[in-house]
Design a protein around this motif. Structure first.
Motif, mmCIF file in Angstrom:
data_model
loop_
_atom_site.group_PDB
_atom_site.id
_atom_site.type_symbol
_atom_site.label_atom_id
_atom_site.label_comp_id
_atom_site.label_asym_id
_atom_site.label_seq_id
_atom_site.Cartn_x
_atom_site.Cartn_y
_atom_site.Cartn_z
ATOM 1 N N UNK A 251 0.845 -1.188 0.000
ATOM 2 C CA UNK A 251 0.000 0.000 0.000
ATOM 3 C C UNK A 251 0.889 1.250 0.000
ATOM 4 N N UNK A 252 0.583 2.184 -0.868
ATOM 5 C CA UNK A 252 1.394 3.392 -0.980
ATOM 6 C C UNK A 252 1.451 4.139 0.346
ATOM 7 N N UNK A 253 0.376 4.082 1.110
ATOM 8 C CA UNK A 253 0.363 4.761 2.418
ATOM 9 C C UNK A 253 1.450 4.221 3.339
ATOM 10 N N UNK A 254 1.781 2.925 3.211
ATOM 11 C CA UNK A 254 2.844 2.343 4.033
ATOM 12 C C UNK A 254 4.205 2.878 3.622
ATOM 13 N N UNK A 255 4.419 3.038 2.338
ATOM 14 C CA UNK A 255 5.684 3.620 1.865
ATOM 15 C C UNK A 255 5.788 5.071 2.328
ATOM 16 N N UNK A 256 4.688 5.799 2.284
ATOM 17 C CA UNK A 256 4.687 7.194 2.727
ATOM 18 C C UNK A 256 5.027 7.285 4.210
ATOM 19 N N UNK A 257 4.448 6.403 5.012
ATOM 20 C CA UNK A 257 4.743 6.405 6.454
ATOM 21 C C UNK A 257 6.227 6.148 6.712
ATOM 22 N N UNK A 258 6.802 5.211 5.956
ATOM 23 C CA UNK A 258 8.222 4.893 6.137
ATOM 24 C C UNK A 258 9.090 6.098 5.782
ATOM 25 N N UNK A 259 8.748 6.787 4.718
ATOM 26 C CA UNK A 259 9.506 7.981 4.304
ATOM 27 C C UNK A 259 9.355 9.079 5.347
ATOM 28 N N UNK A 260 8.127 9.275 5.823
ATOM 29 C CA UNK A 260 7.893 10.300 6.840
ATOM 30 C C UNK A 260 8.705 10.010 8.095
ATOM 31 N N UNK A 261 8.727 8.757 8.517
ATOM 32 C CA UNK A 261 9.473 8.389 9.721
ATOM 33 C C UNK A 261 10.973 8.599 9.514
ATOM 34 N N UNK B 67 11.886 20.874 8.542
ATOM 35 C CA UNK B 67 10.665 21.382 9.167
ATOM 36 C C UNK B 67 9.720 22.044 8.157
ATOM 37 N N UNK B 68 8.482 21.528 8.090
ATOM 38 C CA UNK B 68 7.451 22.093 7.232
ATOM 39 C C UNK B 68 7.533 21.658 5.779
ATOM 40 N N UNK C 137 5.246 18.840 0.872
ATOM 41 C CA UNK C 137 5.416 17.899 -0.230
ATOM 42 C C UNK C 137 4.307 16.852 -0.228
ATOM 43 N N UNK C 138 4.017 16.273 0.939
ATOM 44 C CA UNK C 138 2.969 15.261 1.009
ATOM 45 C C UNK C 138 1.600 15.860 0.700
#
Length: 83
Positions: free
Chosen positions: A49-59, A66-67, A72-73
């Protein structure tokens, strides 16, 4: 297809569509229209799921820019909604 030791057989249908079994959709809380990342790993196709990749990048980058990351997201989400 294997997930946590579970497997299922699916067929490629018209327009190369693949229907994921309900058990997998429920386990990963997949919704109709949700984006999945498709990767080749050796001789395997891996769906994430793309949301899982996004979470990993965010973490990974949390607090580094900052900001900027949030902006970007937000742009990517708006772009995805337009598609």
């Amino acid at each position: 297809m294997t997930a946590h030791g579970k497997s299922s057989t699916v067929k490629i249908g018209k327009a190369f569509r693949v229907v994921l079994p309900a058990e997998f959709r429920e386990q990963f809380n997949l919704q109709e229209g949700e984006a999945l990342s498709v990767e080749m790993q050796g001789s395997k196709l891996v769906l994430t799921p793309l949301r899982e990749k996004q979470r990993a990048i965010q973490a990974k980058y949390a607090g580094r820019f900052p900001g900027m990351l949030e902006e970007l997201f937000a742009e990517r989400r708006a772009e995805a909604e337009r598609e």
